[in-house]
Design an enzyme around this catalytic site. Structure first.
Site, short mmCIF file in Angstrom:
data_model
loop_
_atom_site.label_atom_id
_atom_site.label_comp_id
_atom_site.label_asym_id
_atom_site.label_seq_id
_atom_site.Cartn_x
_atom_site.Cartn_y
_atom_site.Cartn_z
N LYS A 74 0.81 -1.23 0.00
CA LYS A 74 0.00 0.00 0.00
C LYS A 74 0.83 1.27 0.00
O LYS A 74 0.44 2.28 -0.56
CB LYS A 74 -0.95 -0.01 1.19
CG LYS A 74 -2.09 -1.01 1.03
CD LYS A 74 -3.26 -0.66 1.92
CE LYS A 74 -4.47 -1.53 1.60
NZ LYS A 74 -4.30 -2.93 2.03
N GLU A 123 -9.66 7.28 3.56
CA GLU A 123 -10.60 6.35 4.18
C GLU A 123 -9.81 5.12 4.59
O GLU A 123 -8.75 4.83 4.04
CB GLU A 123 -11.67 5.95 3.16
CG GLU A 123 -11.30 4.78 2.23
CD GLU A 123 -10.13 5.03 1.29
OE1 GLU A 123 -9.76 6.21 1.08
OE2 GLU A 123 -9.56 4.04 0.77
N SER A 135 1.70 -9.73 -1.20
CA SER A 135 1.33 -8.32 -1.00
C SER A 135 1.68 -7.77 0.37
O SER A 135 1.90 -6.57 0.53
CB SER A 135 -0.17 -8.14 -1.26
OG SER A 135 -0.92 -9.00 -0.43
C1 LIG Z 1 -5.12 -3.98 1.57
C2 LIG Z 1 -4.40 -5.23 1.26
C3 LIG Z 1 -4.78 -6.07 0.19
C4 LIG Z 1 -5.99 -5.83 -0.66
O1 LIG Z 1 -6.00 -4.64 -1.37
P1 LIG Z 1 -5.79 -4.61 -2.94
O2 LIG Z 1 -6.12 -3.20 -3.29
O3 LIG Z 1 -6.70 -5.60 -3.56
O4 LIG Z 1 -4.37 -4.93 -3.19
C5 LIG Z 1 -4.02 -7.19 -0.08
N1 LIG Z 1 -2.95 -7.52 0.68
C6 LIG Z 1 -2.57 -6.75 1.72
C7 LIG Z 1 -1.38 -7.18 2.51
C8 LIG Z 1 -3.28 -5.59 2.05
O5 LIG Z 1 -2.87 -4.84 3.08
#
Ligand SMILES: *Cc1c(COP(=O)(O)O)cnc(C)c1O
Length: 388
Positions: A91, A113, A372
């Site tokens: 993020k 948000e 992610s």
């Molecule tokens: C917020 C988040 C997501 C989901 O958000 P996307 O916009 O779909 O990427 C996925 N993995 C992690 C670790 C997150 O913090």
């Protein structure tokens, strides 16, 4: 809303656009102009790269998951390590980009948000570093469930507003943030957290998250001398997935696979509808309202999805699969034990699908999994789930 107007630009097939009142349309028009002006500006680029390197810690590795690969006996699995970024997830890439844009636009205040709090924490973090005051809107119910993240944001100097209207959830936080933006657009920038929302947000978020696949493509060509067979990423709003896909979309041999939670199956069961000012595949209830979902991964709990994913699905360029909470929980433990990497529960959905996919492919195939985020934030929750 009788004042709806549809922007000409910002459509991915029938999806996307901008279905918002006139006053908000004007504010986002300014944002669109600024983005078009700066996105390819060399000075802007250089500044973005500087912070990605010195603050976020990029480039992050593309790690060969040797033990997991051996255990499965199929395709080679590589992990794109967004979990190693400062704040522990992808993020922050988008947050840094949008703050730099906000500064160019002369904004002296950031608002955002947040649902579970992850985007709020990333925003509060970068605002502390850039010394910009920030206000985070969060549904009242969410502030109670995620009290520790509220404390984190406050520790980082942010003001957290608990939104009591509606159901006190993410949707109400978005509405409150948009209201603030309309009132204070002269000095305020709304920093949106995923590849969703009215135009130009999905385009902006993709642009800043595309660094993920820009790096992974270079890295896999260096390591293997060829492109991957498949790229797998989890899909909530779709920002990490669109970033992980971006530089492969025009490479037809590369399969793009999004993994969404079975409990929030936007892609599998959604229908085209307008949600939060843009059109996408959406899960609706019997009254035609966005239906509340429940995934064990808070970051994937959204009844809509980014417009470009909706388009990539209907055009057939990308595949979307569902993964159950139990499968994700299993993958969470498997990756921890085999590789010594604790993945976020969100990312565990991608890992779970990659595990299934690897066994159907040959040893010459390569899968890149976008990891992610890291799972430290989820360890308490997993402890409770496993001890039930
Ligand atoms: C917020 C988040 C997501 C989901 O958000 P996307 O916009 O779909 O990427 C996925 N993995 C992690 C670790 C997150 O913090």
């Amino acid at each position: 809303m009788s004042e709806q107007r549809v922007a000409e630009r910002g459509f991915y097939g029938e999806f996307g656009g901008s279905f918002i009142p006139e006053d908000l349309q004007k504010v986002l028009g300014r944002l669109d102009e600024a983005f078009e002006r700066y996105k390819d500006d060399p000075e802007f680029q250089e500044e973005f790269r500087y912070y990605l390197k010195e603050y976020v810690g990029r480039e992050n590795p593309l790690t060969f998951a040797q033990n997991l690969t051996q255990k499965l006996g199929g395709a080679k699995i590589y992990l794109k390590r967004e979990d190693l970024n400062h704040t522990g997830a992808h993020k922050i890439n988008n947050v840094i980009g949008q703050i730099l844009l906000a500064k160019r636009m002369g904004a002296t205040r950031i608002i955002a948000e947040t649902g579970a709090g992850q985007h709020g924490v990333a925003t509060a973090t970068a605002c502390a570093m850039f010394d910009i005051p920030c206000t985070i809107y969060m549904g009242k119910v969410d502030t109670e469930r995620q009290a520790l993240n509220v404390f984190r944001m406050e520790l980082l100097g942010a003001k957290v507003v608990a939104v009591e209207s509606g159901q006190g959830r993410l949707k109400d936080a978005v509405d409150a943030a948009l209201g603030d933006l309309v009132d204070n657009f002269q000095d305020t920038f709304y920093l949106l957290g995923s590849a969703v929302g009215p135009h130009p947000y999905p385009t902006i978020v993709k642009h800043f998250q595309a660094v993920i696949s820009e790096e992974s493509k270079r890295q896999i060509l260096e390591k293997e001398g060829k492109l991957p067979t498949a790229v797998v990423a989890c899909v909530g709003g779709g920002s990490n997935a669109i970033g992980a896909f971006a530089h492969y979309i025009d490479e037809p041999t590369v399969r793009l696979v999004g993994a969404e939670p079975k409990e929030a199956p936007t892609m599998a069961e959604g229908v085209p509808a307008v949600i939060h000012g843009f059109k996408c595949l959406t899960i609706l209830d019997e009254n035609g309202e966005p239906k509340p979902t429940y995934s064990i991964a808070a970051g994937l709990d959204y009844p809509g999805v980014g417009p470009e994913h909706s388009y990539l699905k209907t055009s057939g360029r990308a595949e979307y699969v569902t993964v159950t909470g139990d499968e994700a929980l299993e993958a969470f433990q498997v990756l921890s034990k085999t590789e010594g990497i604790i993945p976020a529960l969100e990312s565990s959905h991608a890992v779970a699908h990659a595990i299934k996919l690897a066994t159907t492919l040959s040893k010459d195939d390569i899968i890149i999994v976008n990891l992610s985020g890291r799972g430290d934030k989820d360890v308490n929750q997993v402890f409770d789930m496993l001890n039930k």
